[in-house]
Design a protein around this motif. Structure first.
Motif, PDB file in Angstrom:
ATOM      1  N   LEU A  45      47.649  24.908  72.240  1.00  0.00           N
ATOM      2  CA  LEU A  45      47.887  23.840  73.231  1.00  0.00           C
ATOM      3  C   LEU A  45      47.203  22.553  72.788  1.00  0.00           C
ATOM      4  O   LEU A  45      47.762  21.458  72.929  1.00  0.00           O
ATOM      5  CB  LEU A  45      47.370  24.281  74.605  1.00  0.00           C
ATOM      6  CG  LEU A  45      48.179  25.377  75.310  1.00  0.00           C
ATOM      7  CD1 LEU A  45      47.459  25.867  76.554  1.00  0.00           C
ATOM      8  CD2 LEU A  45      49.574  24.874  75.662  1.00  0.00           C
ATOM      9  N   ILE A  46      46.004  22.680  72.243  1.00  0.00           N
ATOM     10  CA  ILE A  46      45.282  21.500  71.754  1.00  0.00           C
ATOM     11  C   ILE A  46      46.060  20.855  70.617  1.00  0.00           C
ATOM     12  O   ILE A  46      46.194  19.628  70.551  1.00  0.00           O
ATOM     13  CB  ILE A  46      43.856  21.887  71.314  1.00  0.00           C
ATOM     14  CG1 ILE A  46      43.030  22.319  72.527  1.00  0.00           C
ATOM     15  CG2 ILE A  46      43.174  20.723  70.596  1.00  0.00           C
ATOM     16  CD1 ILE A  46      41.683  22.935  72.190  1.00  0.00           C
ATOM     17  N   GLU A  47      46.582  21.695  69.722  1.00  0.00           N
ATOM     18  CA  GLU A  47      47.355  21.164  68.598  1.00  0.00           C
ATOM     19  C   GLU A  47      48.611  20.457  69.068  1.00  0.00           C
ATOM     20  O   GLU A  47      49.084  19.521  68.427  1.00  0.00           O
ATOM     21  CB  GLU A  47      47.729  22.298  67.641  1.00  0.00           C
ATOM     22  CG  GLU A  47      46.562  22.795  66.815  1.00  0.00           C
ATOM     23  CD  GLU A  47      46.876  24.077  66.068  1.00  0.00           C
ATOM     24  OE1 GLU A  47      48.075  24.436  65.971  1.00  0.00           O
ATOM     25  OE2 GLU A  47      45.937  24.729  65.588  1.00  0.00           O
ATOM     26  N   TYR A  48      49.137  20.877  70.202  1.00  0.00           N
ATOM     27  CA  TYR A  48      50.329  20.243  70.743  1.00  0.00           C
ATOM     28  C   TYR A  48      49.994  19.021  71.601  1.00  0.00           C
ATOM     29  O   TYR A  48      50.895  18.412  72.182  1.00  0.00           O
ATOM     30  CB  TYR A  48      51.129  21.244  71.582  1.00  0.00           C
ATOM     31  CG  TYR A  48      52.123  22.063  70.775  1.00  0.00           C
ATOM     32  CD1 TYR A  48      51.696  23.126  69.995  1.00  0.00           C
ATOM     33  CD2 TYR A  48      53.479  21.783  70.804  1.00  0.00           C
ATOM     34  CE1 TYR A  48      52.600  23.877  69.261  1.00  0.00           C
ATOM     35  CE2 TYR A  48      54.393  22.540  70.083  1.00  0.00           C
ATOM     36  CZ  TYR A  48      53.944  23.585  69.308  1.00  0.00           C
ATOM     37  OH  TYR A  48      54.843  24.340  68.588  1.00  0.00           O
ATOM     38  N   GLY A  49      48.696  18.691  71.707  1.00  0.00           N
ATOM     39  CA  GLY A  49      48.312  17.435  72.347  1.00  0.00           C
ATOM     40  C   GLY A  49      47.668  17.539  73.715  1.00  0.00           C
ATOM     41  O   GLY A  49      47.373  16.512  74.338  1.00  0.00           O
ATOM     42  N   VAL A  50      47.425  18.753  74.186  1.00  0.00           N
ATOM     43  CA  VAL A  50      46.751  18.895  75.481  1.00  0.00           C
ATOM     44  C   VAL A  50      45.266  18.576  75.299  1.00  0.00           C
ATOM     45  O   VAL A  50      44.648  18.996  74.314  1.00  0.00           O
ATOM     46  CB  VAL A  50      46.934  20.323  76.040  1.00  0.00           C
ATOM     47  CG1 VAL A  50      46.230  20.470  77.389  1.00  0.00           C
ATOM     48  CG2 VAL A  50      48.405  20.653  76.183  1.00  0.00           C
ATOM     49  N   ASP A  51      44.701  17.847  76.227  1.00  0.00           N
ATOM     50  CA  ASP A  51      43.292  17.455  76.153  1.00  0.00           C
ATOM     51  C   ASP A  51      42.401  18.699  76.128  1.00  0.00           C
ATOM     52  O   ASP A  51      42.427  19.503  77.055  1.00  0.00           O
ATOM     53  CB  ASP A  51      42.969  16.588  77.367  1.00  0.00           C
ATOM     54  CG  ASP A  51      41.516  16.163  77.422  1.00  0.00           C
ATOM     55  OD1 ASP A  51      41.128  15.539  78.418  1.00  0.00           O
ATOM     56  OD2 ASP A  51      40.754  16.466  76.469  1.00  0.00           O
ATOM     57  N   PRO A  52      41.598  18.877  75.082  1.00  0.00           N
ATOM     58  CA  PRO A  52      40.760  20.083  75.000  1.00  0.00           C
ATOM     59  C   PRO A  52      39.760  20.193  76.137  1.00  0.00           C
ATOM     60  O   PRO A  52      39.338  21.285  76.488  1.00  0.00           O
ATOM     61  CB  PRO A  52      40.050  19.944  73.644  1.00  0.00           C
ATOM     62  CG  PRO A  52      40.317  18.575  73.166  1.00  0.00           C
ATOM     63  CD  PRO A  52      41.476  18.022  73.886  1.00  0.00           C
ATOM     64  N   GLY A  53      39.396  19.046  76.739  1.00  0.00           N
ATOM     65  CA  GLY A  53      38.423  19.087  77.824  1.00  0.00           C
ATOM     66  C   GLY A  53      38.918  19.790  79.068  1.00  0.00           C
ATOM     67  O   GLY A  53      38.131  20.200  79.913  1.00  0.00           O
ATOM     68  N   LYS A  54      40.246  19.955  79.183  1.00  0.00           N
ATOM     69  CA  LYS A  54      40.738  20.604  80.395  1.00  0.00           C
ATOM     70  C   LYS A  54      41.264  22.012  80.136  1.00  0.00           C
ATOM     71  O   LYS A  54      41.859  22.627  81.012  1.00  0.00           O
ATOM     72  CB  LYS A  54      41.802  19.756  81.081  1.00  0.00           C
ATOM     73  CG  LYS A  54      43.037  19.466  80.283  1.00  0.00           C
ATOM     74  CD  LYS A  54      43.966  18.593  81.144  1.00  0.00           C
ATOM     75  CE  LYS A  54      45.174  18.134  80.393  1.00  0.00           C
ATOM     76  NZ  LYS A  54      46.006  17.230  81.209  1.00  0.00           N
ATOM     77  N   ILE A  55      41.042  22.510  78.935  1.00  0.00           N
ATOM     78  CA  ILE A  55      41.505  23.860  78.613  1.00  0.00           C
ATOM     79  C   ILE A  55      40.331  24.830  78.694  1.00  0.00           C
ATOM     80  O   ILE A  55      39.270  24.584  78.122  1.00  0.00           O
ATOM     81  CB  ILE A  55      42.131  23.910  77.204  1.00  0.00           C
ATOM     82  CG1 ILE A  55      43.376  23.024  77.177  1.00  0.00           C
ATOM     83  CG2 ILE A  55      42.473  25.336  76.812  1.00  0.00           C
ATOM     84  CD1 ILE A  55      44.069  22.988  75.842  1.00  0.00           C
ATOM     85  N   PHE A  56      40.552  25.923  79.392  1.00  0.00           N
ATOM     86  CA  PHE A  56      39.513  26.939  79.556  1.00  0.00           C
ATOM     87  C   PHE A  56      40.095  28.302  79.205  1.00  0.00           C
ATOM     88  O   PHE A  56      41.244  28.591  79.530  1.00  0.00           O
ATOM     89  CB  PHE A  56      38.991  26.953  81.004  1.00  0.00           C
ATOM     90  CG  PHE A  56      38.373  25.656  81.403  1.00  0.00           C
ATOM     91  CD1 PHE A  56      39.147  24.641  81.944  1.00  0.00           C
ATOM     92  CD2 PHE A  56      37.012  25.437  81.213  1.00  0.00           C
ATOM     93  CE1 PHE A  56      38.580  23.425  82.288  1.00  0.00           C
ATOM     94  CE2 PHE A  56      36.445  24.228  81.559  1.00  0.00           C
ATOM     95  CZ  PHE A  56      37.225  23.218  82.086  1.00  0.00           C
ATOM     96  N   VAL A  57      39.266  29.116  78.585  1.00  0.00           N
ATOM     97  CA  VAL A  57      39.660  30.481  78.263  1.00  0.00           C
ATOM     98  C   VAL A  57      38.979  31.422  79.253  1.00  0.00           C
ATOM     99  O   VAL A  57      37.761  31.338  79.456  1.00  0.00           O
ATOM    100  CB  VAL A  57      39.268  30.848  76.816  1.00  0.00           C
ATOM    101  CG1 VAL A  57      39.530  32.333  76.547  1.00  0.00           C
ATOM    102  CG2 VAL A  57      40.042  29.994  75.823  1.00  0.00           C
ATOM    103  N   TYR A  58      39.763  32.275  79.868  1.00  0.00           N
ATOM    104  CA  TYR A  58      39.254  33.248  80.826  1.00  0.00           C
ATOM    105  C   TYR A  58      39.060  34.562  80.066  1.00  0.00           C
ATOM    106  O   TYR A  58      40.016  35.328  79.898  1.00  0.00           O
ATOM    107  CB  TYR A  58      40.246  33.383  81.971  1.00  0.00           C
ATOM    108  CG  TYR A  58      40.005  34.483  82.976  1.00  0.00           C
ATOM    109  CD1 TYR A  58      41.092  35.125  83.569  1.00  0.00           C
ATOM    110  CD2 TYR A  58      38.725  34.878  83.355  1.00  0.00           C
ATOM    111  CE1 TYR A  58      40.914  36.137  84.506  1.00  0.00           C
ATOM    112  CE2 TYR A  58      38.538  35.891  84.284  1.00  0.00           C
ATOM    113  CZ  TYR A  58      39.624  36.510  84.857  1.00  0.00           C
ATOM    114  OH  TYR A  58      39.443  37.505  85.786  1.00  0.00           O
ATOM    115  N   PRO A  59      37.843  34.833  79.579  1.00  0.00           N
ATOM    116  CA  PRO A  59      37.638  35.984  78.684  1.00  0.00           C
ATOM    117  C   PRO A  59      37.903  37.336  79.363  1.00  0.00           C
ATOM    118  O   PRO A  59      38.321  38.276  78.709  1.00  0.00           O
ATOM    119  CB  PRO A  59      36.165  35.873  78.276  1.00  0.00           C
ATOM    120  CG  PRO A  59      35.739  34.505  78.649  1.00  0.00           C
ATOM    121  CD  PRO A  59      36.599  34.097  79.803  1.00  0.00           C
ATOM    122  N   GLY A  60      37.701  37.400  80.676  1.00  0.00           N
ATOM    123  CA  GLY A  60      37.894  38.685  81.352  1.00  0.00           C
ATOM    124  C   GLY A  60      39.352  39.120  81.360  1.00  0.00           C
ATOM    125  O   GLY A  60      39.663  40.305  81.399  1.00  0.00           O
TER     126      GLY A  60
END
Lengths: 217, 176
Positions: free
Chosen positions: A179-194
């Motif tokens: 998603l970051i590579e496609y231009g989404v701002d990395p600051g608003k991307i979160f990974v839900y590890p659970g």
């Protein structure tokens, strides 16, 4: 020697034929892989082995990540923070973790689906078997097929939560990087590890079939 | 006075051992190849877990995951149809040696970590049969190797479409 020569020649012909069949079938198959694609570039040198008989430690209680301020706060009573190791691993790739509690809060927020978008990083079968209600799907290994539909929602969202099965699943990290590579701002991307494991374990609703099917368990 | 052929020769000439070996080896490779071809991503992840292929060369890892299952299916079809038997069996022999070696190395690695008895080790070896006890898988591979060797050395060409690609023979004549 003539027999040996014939056998070797036969072996070469069979090998070439089998390889040709393999290449052709992969090219024709809808599940075919792109031979030049570096699917694991964000996890280079780190291989999570999922199926060996090794004693697995219980996951450390996760810390609560504050995505706005970029800090990690101690977990509230009864809350399960994100494991430090997971946070560090994600941080190495410019990603941030989100706790189960905050994930639930975003899901229950009235702005869920518009300001807060969830992305399921698993394949079609696992997605259909059960996903977070309203979550989009991006299968990392065939992501070109999903990005057109998902990107506009991610671009317009305040937060994007990406998850997969949980445990040792890395696909959520790959999709987040995608998603970051496609231009989404990395600051608003979160990974839900659970992932879905923790979601289901928390008694949260699960939607089966396609997105918006309305079939909730 | 000519000697009558030994028991093994007569058995081989009947074509039965060769046919059984072809059906077992060919059938298993088709089955295992099909399972892997249906989900090449899962197979790719399993190959990666072996840590024997350089991740810096995605071409190699992706090619193995994408091409190998279909190559197994194609080879299995050739064996069952009775075409190019020795060449196909030789190819499967090389595959089996490679697979068995990789499984053994990985199992020994787990064993040396001291977490499990060797024959208690189980993991998904990427063979198309899911999670297996490693000793069982190694025995199975040894059996398949022996059957492949039988195919290589058998002189019978009964029940074959074209057992030898480069020999002039009819479909039911035993190769001399």
């Amino acid at each position: 020697m003539r027999v040996v020569g014939r056998v070797i020649a036969e072996f070469v012909v069979v090998t070439v034929v089998c390889l040709a069949v393999g290449l052709a079938a992969n090219a024709a198959s809808s599940r075919g892989l792109k031979l030049s694609e570096d699917y694991f570039r964000t996890a280079r040198g780190r291989v999570v082995v999922r199926s060996e008989t090794k004693p697995t430690a219980d996951p450390a209680p996760p810390a609560v990540a504050d995505p706005v301020n970029g800090t990690t706060e101690p977990a509230a009573d009864g809350a399960a923070p994100v494991a430090d190791g997971v946070e560090q691993r994600l941080a190495l790739h410019g990603l941030q973790a989100i706790s189960h509690e905050e994930t639930v809060q975003l899901f229950e927020d009235p702005a869920y689906g518009i300001d807060y978008v969830f992305v399921d990083a698993r394949n079609d079968r696992r997605y259909a078997e059960g996903h977070v209600p309203g979550a989009f799907q991006v299968d990392h290994y065939y992501r070109d097929r999903y990005m057109d539909q998902v990107l506009p929602f991610c671009m317009g969202a305040l937060k994007v939560v990406v998850y997969c099965s949980g445990g040792d699943c890395e696909d959520s990290e790959f999709v987040a990087r995608g998603l970051i590579e496609y231009g989404v701002d990395p600051g608003k991307i979160f990974v839900y590890p659970g992932g879905m494991e923790q979601w289901r374990g928390g008694g949260m609703p699960v939607e089966t079939g396609g997105r918006g099917s309305g079939i909730i368990r | 006075m000519t000697e009558s052929p030994g028991l093994l020769r007569r058995l081989d000439a009947s074509g039965a051992p060769l046919l059984i070996a072809r059906l077992v080896v060919g059938g298993l490779f088709i089955k295992m190849g099909w399972v892997k071809a249906a989900d090449p991503v899962e197979f790719l992840k399993l190959i990666r877990e072996y840590r024997m292929v350089d991740e810096g060369s995605p071409w190699l890892m992706n090619s193995l995951a994408a091409v190998l299952p279909w190559a197994e299916i194609a080879g299995g079809v050739l064996l069952i149809a009775g075409v190019a038997l020795r060449g196909t069996a030789l190819l499967f022999l090389l595959m089996l040696i490679g697979f068995t070696g990789a499984i053994l190395i990985r199992a020994l690695g787990i064993f040396h970590e001291g977490t499990s008895a060797f024959c208690g080790i189980r993991f998904d070896c990427g063979c198309g049969s899911g999670e297996v006890l490693i000793c069982n898988k190694l025995l199975e591979n040894v059996g398949l190797t022996l059957l492949s060797l039988l195919i290589v050395f058998s002189r019978s060409r009964r029940f074959c479409l074209r057992g030898d690609l480069f020999a002039r023979q009819g479909p039911t004549m035993a190769a001399s």
